[in-house]
Write a protein that holds these residues in place. Structure first.
Motif, PDB file in Angstrom:
ATOM      1  N   MET A   1       0.835  -1.203   0.000  1.00  0.00           N
ATOM      2  CA  MET A   1       0.000   0.000   0.000  1.00  0.00           C
ATOM      3  C   MET A   1       0.872   1.257   0.000  1.00  0.00           C
ATOM      4  SD  MET A   1      -3.181  -0.076   2.551  1.00  0.00           S
ATOM      5  CE  MET A   1      -3.954  -1.635   2.884  1.00  0.00           C
ATOM      6  N   ASP A   2       0.410   2.295  -0.677  1.00  0.00           N
ATOM      7  CA  ASP A   2       1.152   3.557  -0.666  1.00  0.00           C
ATOM      8  C   ASP A   2       0.764   4.375   0.564  1.00  0.00           C
ATOM      9  OD1 ASP A   2       2.269   2.934  -3.067  1.00  0.00           O
ATOM     10  OD2 ASP A   2       0.618   3.835  -4.200  1.00  0.00           O
ATOM     11  N   SER A   3       1.595   5.392   0.835  1.00  0.00           N
ATOM     12  CA  SER A   3       1.208   6.337   1.882  1.00  0.00           C
ATOM     13  C   SER A   3      -0.052   7.062   1.461  1.00  0.00           C
ATOM     14  CB  SER A   3       2.295   7.393   2.058  1.00  0.00           C
ATOM     15  OG  SER A   3       3.408   6.832   2.606  1.00  0.00           O
ATOM     16  N   VAL A   4      -0.821   7.491   2.443  1.00  0.00           N
ATOM     17  CA  VAL A   4      -2.029   8.241   2.119  1.00  0.00           C
ATOM     18  C   VAL A   4      -1.675   9.729   2.199  1.00  0.00           C
ATOM     19  CG1 VAL A   4      -4.456   8.521   2.724  1.00  0.00           C
ATOM     20  CG2 VAL A   4      -3.294   6.377   3.231  1.00  0.00           C
ATOM     21  N   PRO A   5      -1.924  10.520   1.141  1.00  0.00           N
ATOM     22  CA  PRO A   5      -1.396  11.883   1.087  1.00  0.00           C
ATOM     23  C   PRO A   5      -1.756  12.735   2.301  1.00  0.00           C
ATOM     24  CG  PRO A   5      -2.544  11.309  -0.960  1.00  0.00           C
ATOM     25  CD  PRO A   5      -2.688  10.147  -0.037  1.00  0.00           C
ATOM     26  N   GLY A   6      -3.003  12.619   2.817  1.00  0.00           N
ATOM     27  CA  GLY A   6      -3.453  13.486   3.912  1.00  0.00           C
ATOM     28  C   GLY A   6      -2.599  13.361   5.159  1.00  0.00           C
ATOM     29  N   SER A   7      -1.923  12.228   5.328  1.00  0.00           N
ATOM     30  CA  SER A   7      -1.191  12.014   6.578  1.00  0.00           C
ATOM     31  C   SER A   7       0.320  12.044   6.384  1.00  0.00           C
ATOM     32  CB  SER A   7      -1.593  10.669   7.175  1.00  0.00           C
ATOM     33  OG  SER A   7      -1.309   9.642   6.252  1.00  0.00           O
ATOM     34  N   VAL A   8       0.756  12.375   5.163  1.00  0.00           N
ATOM     35  CA  VAL A   8       2.182  12.263   4.845  1.00  0.00           C
ATOM     36  C   VAL A   8       3.043  13.199   5.706  1.00  0.00           C
ATOM     37  CG1 VAL A   8       3.086  13.727   2.970  1.00  0.00           C
ATOM     38  CG2 VAL A   8       3.034  11.269   2.714  1.00  0.00           C
ATOM     39  N   ALA A   9       2.451  14.349   6.093  1.00  0.00           N
ATOM     40  CA  ALA A   9       3.220  15.289   6.912  1.00  0.00           C
ATOM     41  C   ALA A   9       3.582  14.689   8.266  1.00  0.00           C
ATOM     42  CB  ALA A   9       2.418  16.581   7.106  1.00  0.00           C
ATOM     43  N   TYR A  10       2.890  13.620   8.657  1.00  0.00           N
ATOM     44  CA  TYR A  10       3.171  12.989   9.945  1.00  0.00           C
ATOM     45  C   TYR A  10       4.552  12.339   9.956  1.00  0.00           C
ATOM     46  CZ  TYR A  10       1.702  11.064  14.453  1.00  0.00           C
ATOM     47  OH  TYR A  10       1.575  10.787  15.792  1.00  0.00           O
ATOM     48  N   LEU A  11       5.135  12.165   8.760  1.00  0.00           N
ATOM     49  CA  LEU A  11       6.486  11.602   8.672  1.00  0.00           C
ATOM     50  C   LEU A  11       7.494  12.449   9.450  1.00  0.00           C
ATOM     51  CD1 LEU A  11       6.712  10.402   4.970  1.00  0.00           C
ATOM     52  CD2 LEU A  11       6.763   8.992   7.040  1.00  0.00           C
ATOM     53  N   GLU A  12       7.193  13.757   9.561  1.00  0.00           N
ATOM     54  CA  GLU A  12       8.088  14.630  10.331  1.00  0.00           C
ATOM     55  C   GLU A  12       8.186  14.096  11.766  1.00  0.00           C
ATOM     56  OE1 GLU A  12       7.111  18.871  10.079  1.00  0.00           O
ATOM     57  OE2 GLU A  12       7.906  19.121  12.109  1.00  0.00           O
ATOM     58  N   HIS A  13       7.037  13.648  12.291  1.00  0.00           N
ATOM     59  CA  HIS A  13       7.023  13.140  13.665  1.00  0.00           C
ATOM     60  C   HIS A  13       7.710  11.773  13.758  1.00  0.00           C
ATOM     61  CE1 HIS A  13       5.767  12.349  17.698  1.00  0.00           C
ATOM     62  NE2 HIS A  13       4.958  11.366  17.344  1.00  0.00           N
ATOM     63  N   THR A  14       7.445  10.899  12.773  1.00  0.00           N
ATOM     64  CA  THR A  14       8.064   9.563  12.846  1.00  0.00           C
ATOM     65  C   THR A  14       9.586   9.681  12.707  1.00  0.00           C
ATOM     66  OG1 THR A  14       7.749   9.149  10.495  1.00  0.00           O
ATOM     67  CG2 THR A  14       6.031   8.383  11.934  1.00  0.00           C
ATOM     68  N   ALA A  15      10.037  10.662  11.902  1.00  0.00           N
ATOM     69  CA  ALA A  15      11.486  10.866  11.764  1.00  0.00           C
ATOM     70  C   ALA A  15      12.068  11.277  13.117  1.00  0.00           C
ATOM     71  CB  ALA A  15      11.757  11.937  10.707  1.00  0.00           C
ATOM     72  N   HIS A  16      11.313  12.091  13.861  1.00  0.00           N
ATOM     73  CA  HIS A  16      11.768  12.521  15.186  1.00  0.00           C
ATOM     74  C   HIS A  16      11.892  11.304  16.123  1.00  0.00           C
ATOM     75  CE1 HIS A  16      12.288  14.821  18.787  1.00  0.00           C
ATOM     76  NE2 HIS A  16      11.106  14.480  19.283  1.00  0.00           N
ATOM     77  N   ILE A  17      10.871  10.419  16.071  1.00  0.00           N
ATOM     78  CA  ILE A  17      10.925   9.201  16.919  1.00  0.00           C
ATOM     79  C   ILE A  17      12.184   8.392  16.555  1.00  0.00           C
ATOM     80  CG2 ILE A  17       9.769   7.007  17.472  1.00  0.00           C
ATOM     81  CD1 ILE A  17       7.092   8.410  16.944  1.00  0.00           C
ATOM     82  N   ASP A  18      12.432   8.238  15.243  1.00  0.00           N
ATOM     83  CA  ASP A  18      13.605   7.469  14.804  1.00  0.00           C
ATOM     84  C   ASP A  18      14.894   8.097  15.338  1.00  0.00           C
ATOM     85  OD1 ASP A  18      11.944   5.793  13.478  1.00  0.00           O
ATOM     86  OD2 ASP A  18      12.269   6.649  11.480  1.00  0.00           O
ATOM     87  N   ARG A  19      14.930   9.452  15.297  1.00  0.00           N
ATOM     88  CA  ARG A  19      16.146  10.134  15.786  1.00  0.00           C
ATOM     89  C   ARG A  19      16.350   9.877  17.282  1.00  0.00           C
ATOM     90  NH1 ARG A  19      14.601  14.164  12.328  1.00  0.00           N
ATOM     91  NH2 ARG A  19      13.558  15.332  13.986  1.00  0.00           N
ATOM     92  N   VAL A  20      15.234   9.937  18.043  1.00  0.00           N
ATOM     93  CA  VAL A  20      15.367   9.708  19.491  1.00  0.00           C
ATOM     94  C   VAL A  20      15.805   8.274  19.759  1.00  0.00           C
ATOM     95  CG1 VAL A  20      14.105   9.663  21.694  1.00  0.00           C
ATOM     96  CG2 VAL A  20      13.729  11.529  20.086  1.00  0.00           C
ATOM     97  N   LEU A  21      15.243   7.332  19.002  1.00  0.00           N
ATOM     98  CA  LEU A  21      15.669   5.925  19.155  1.00  0.00           C
ATOM     99  C   LEU A  21      17.165   5.799  18.871  1.00  0.00           C
ATOM    100  CD1 LEU A  21      12.838   3.789  17.479  1.00  0.00           C
ATOM    101  CD2 LEU A  21      13.739   3.493  19.795  1.00  0.00           C
ATOM    102  N   GLY A  22      17.602   6.474  17.816  1.00  0.00           N
ATOM    103  CA  GLY A  22      19.016   6.424  17.429  1.00  0.00           C
ATOM    104  C   GLY A  22      19.889   7.019  18.514  1.00  0.00           C
ATOM    105  N   SER A  23      19.480   8.191  19.072  1.00  0.00           N
ATOM    106  CA  SER A  23      20.366   8.820  20.047  1.00  0.00           C
ATOM    107  C   SER A  23      20.341   8.085  21.382  1.00  0.00           C
ATOM    108  CB  SER A  23      20.063  10.312  20.210  1.00  0.00           C
ATOM    109  OG  SER A  23      18.713  10.500  20.418  1.00  0.00           O
TER     110      SER A  23
END
Ligand SMILES: C[S@@+](CC[C@H](N)C(=O)[O-])C[C@H]1O[C@@H](n2cnc3c(N)ncnc32)[C@H](O)[C@@H]1O
Length: 434
Positions: A1-23
């Motif tokens: 399934m592709d991303s749904v356009p209406g929620s794509v901006a939420y990637l900003e938040h998931t990227a933040h979670i990934d960064r915190v996991l990394g640090s």
């Protein structure tokens, strides 16, 4: 399934979670402060900031706030469940509630492998799924930190959480678990053709709840946050009977408004999927009322019969009572406003009650009645309820008005019906205390 356009901006938040996991992996405790925030409330706040309200409404994306998540965790503690499914998991708040009752293993990797086999979650949105997985990995790191005092490293933390995946709950094969946790979309959808409790468009939450039961082992549990209309609405009587037909309902608790941003009343429904036979106990969907006479025994209660923008202006000119002309309380004579109308009229005296009222607003009576007197039959708008005494005239009307103004009536109405529109049956079922 592709991303749904209406929620794509939420990637900003998931990227933040990934960064915190990394640090956390590289710097250990230095990033600890951010973990608490990410596990509590921040994902919902980011949803509101990044995803437009119109889109959130369209797909019913409203993440469970922490005070309701705590209710779900508390209900799960009373079960012996070990595996869990949230069929519409969003950023995983209810799966996080489930992890509160799950023990950790010797290492982070072992806990993740164990939990990965026991936690299942689906959502239409890949971005939400990434957030859910990341937050569960964070909670594993935090739990191990609490027991060992250090952050362990483990490669590719989220690889274990494959049961949490982008998927349409409506097309998923049966996944048998001990417990379903659910806060489904509160949107509207067509009732399935096989549906025995509704026709046409109905509550999607009601559909999701019953569909979710197929994924629960016999004797397993469902803990759900649902719109209060399912508990109290006359439209959902058959739905409630269907729920009672296949589960033992063990808890029904009004929870008030969902959160400060989402003005909809919700309740907690906890039920066990019945192993065999009929239900052993009657469900208290609302507080049992005392025996004795009710308003409905003494008054005919009806919705006003004029739908102003639809009914033709035909017939005789009649006094026409509308909510905006009605005083807040007290008495009204025959209204000066008139309209041609050939339908059902109401002969004064009667009590007019506004249908729209706000639950749990302690400042005013939910069902403030106004006495209407005069010697001409009145056409009444459908935004008003009319209570006409079968005997006793003005005296009976005044007794009803006094009763409606009591705070105990407010409490009863809040319990009986927390959605905005007072119903005929909610008024009729009020115990007569005059
Ligand atoms: C009210 S939110 C709740 C999310 C999560 N259960 C919680 O409590 O925070 C409902 C979620 O259902 C998702 N959703 C809507 N329709 C769905 C479907 N057919 N299959 C899976 N998820 C769906 C939305 O994307 C949204 O994230």
């Amino acid at each position: 399934m592709d991303s749904v356009p209406g929620s794509v901006a939420y990637l900003e938040h998931t990227a933040h979670i990934d960064r915190v996991l990394g640090s956390l992996q590289s710097q250990g405790a230095a990033a600890h402060g951010q973990v608490e925030q990410l596990l509590d409330g921040h994902s919902a706040a980011e949803l509101r900031r990044l995803v437009p309200l119109s889109y959130r409404r369209q797909v019913g994306a409203f993440f469970t706030p922490s005070h309701l998540r705590a209710k779900v965790a508390e209900a799960l503690k009373a079960t012996s469940a070990e595996s869990y499914l949230d069929p519409t998991c969003g950023a995983g708040d209810l799966l996080l509630a489930a992890t509160e009752v799950m023990p950790i293993r010797a290492t982070v990797s072992e806990t993740l492998a164990d939990w990965g086999g026991k936690l299942h979650g689906w959502d239409l949105h890949e971005e939400f799924i990434r957030a859910a997985r990341g937050r569960i990995a964070l909670t594993v790191l935090r739990r191990h930190y609490e027991s060992s005092g250090r952050f362990e490293t483990s490669p590719d933390l989220v690889q274990y959480l494959n049961g949490i995946k982008q998927a349409d709950a409506n097309t998923q094969k049966r996944t048998l678990v001990d417990a379903v946790v659910l806060n489904p979309p509160f949107t509207r959808a067509p009732a399935p053709s096989s549906c025995s409790w509704a026709q046409g468009k109905t509550s999607n939450a009601a559909i999701f709840f019953l569909d979710a039961l197929q994924h629960i082992k016999r004797g397993g549990h469902i803990v759900a946050i649902l719109p209060d209309s399912l508990r109290s609405g006359t439209n959902f009587r058959k739905w409630r009977a269907t729920v009672e037909g296949c589960t033992d309902v063990t808890r029904v608790e009004r929870l008030g408004v969902f959160d400060e941003h989402t003005d909809i009343d919700v309740f907690l429904l906890v039920a066990t999927v019945r192993e065999t036979g009929p239900s052993q106990h009657a469900v208290q969907w609302w507080t049992k009322q005392p025996e004795g006479r009710t308003v409905g025994d003494l008054f005919e209660v009806r919705v006003g019969t004029v739908v102003d923008n639809r009914d033709p202006h035909e017939g005789e000119s009649r006094p026409f009572l509308v909510a905006r002309d009605l005083p807040a309380s007290g008495r009204s004579n025959i209204p000066p406003r008139r309209r041609l109308f050939s339908g059902r009229l109401f002969e004064p005296p009667f009590v007019a009650i506004r249908r729209t009222s706000r639950p749990t607003d302690k400042s005013s009576a939910r069902a403030a009645g106004v006495l209407v007197t005069g010697d001409e039959p009145v056409a009444v708008d459908n935004h008003l309820l009319v209570a006409k005494p079968s005997k006793g005239g003005v005296k009976a009307c005044n007794a009803l008005i006094a009763m409606l103004a009591e705070s105990s009536t407010n409490a009863l109405l809040d319990d009986r019906i927390s959605c905005r529109h007072l119903t005929v049956s909610a008024i009729k079922q009020l115990p007569w205390r005059a």
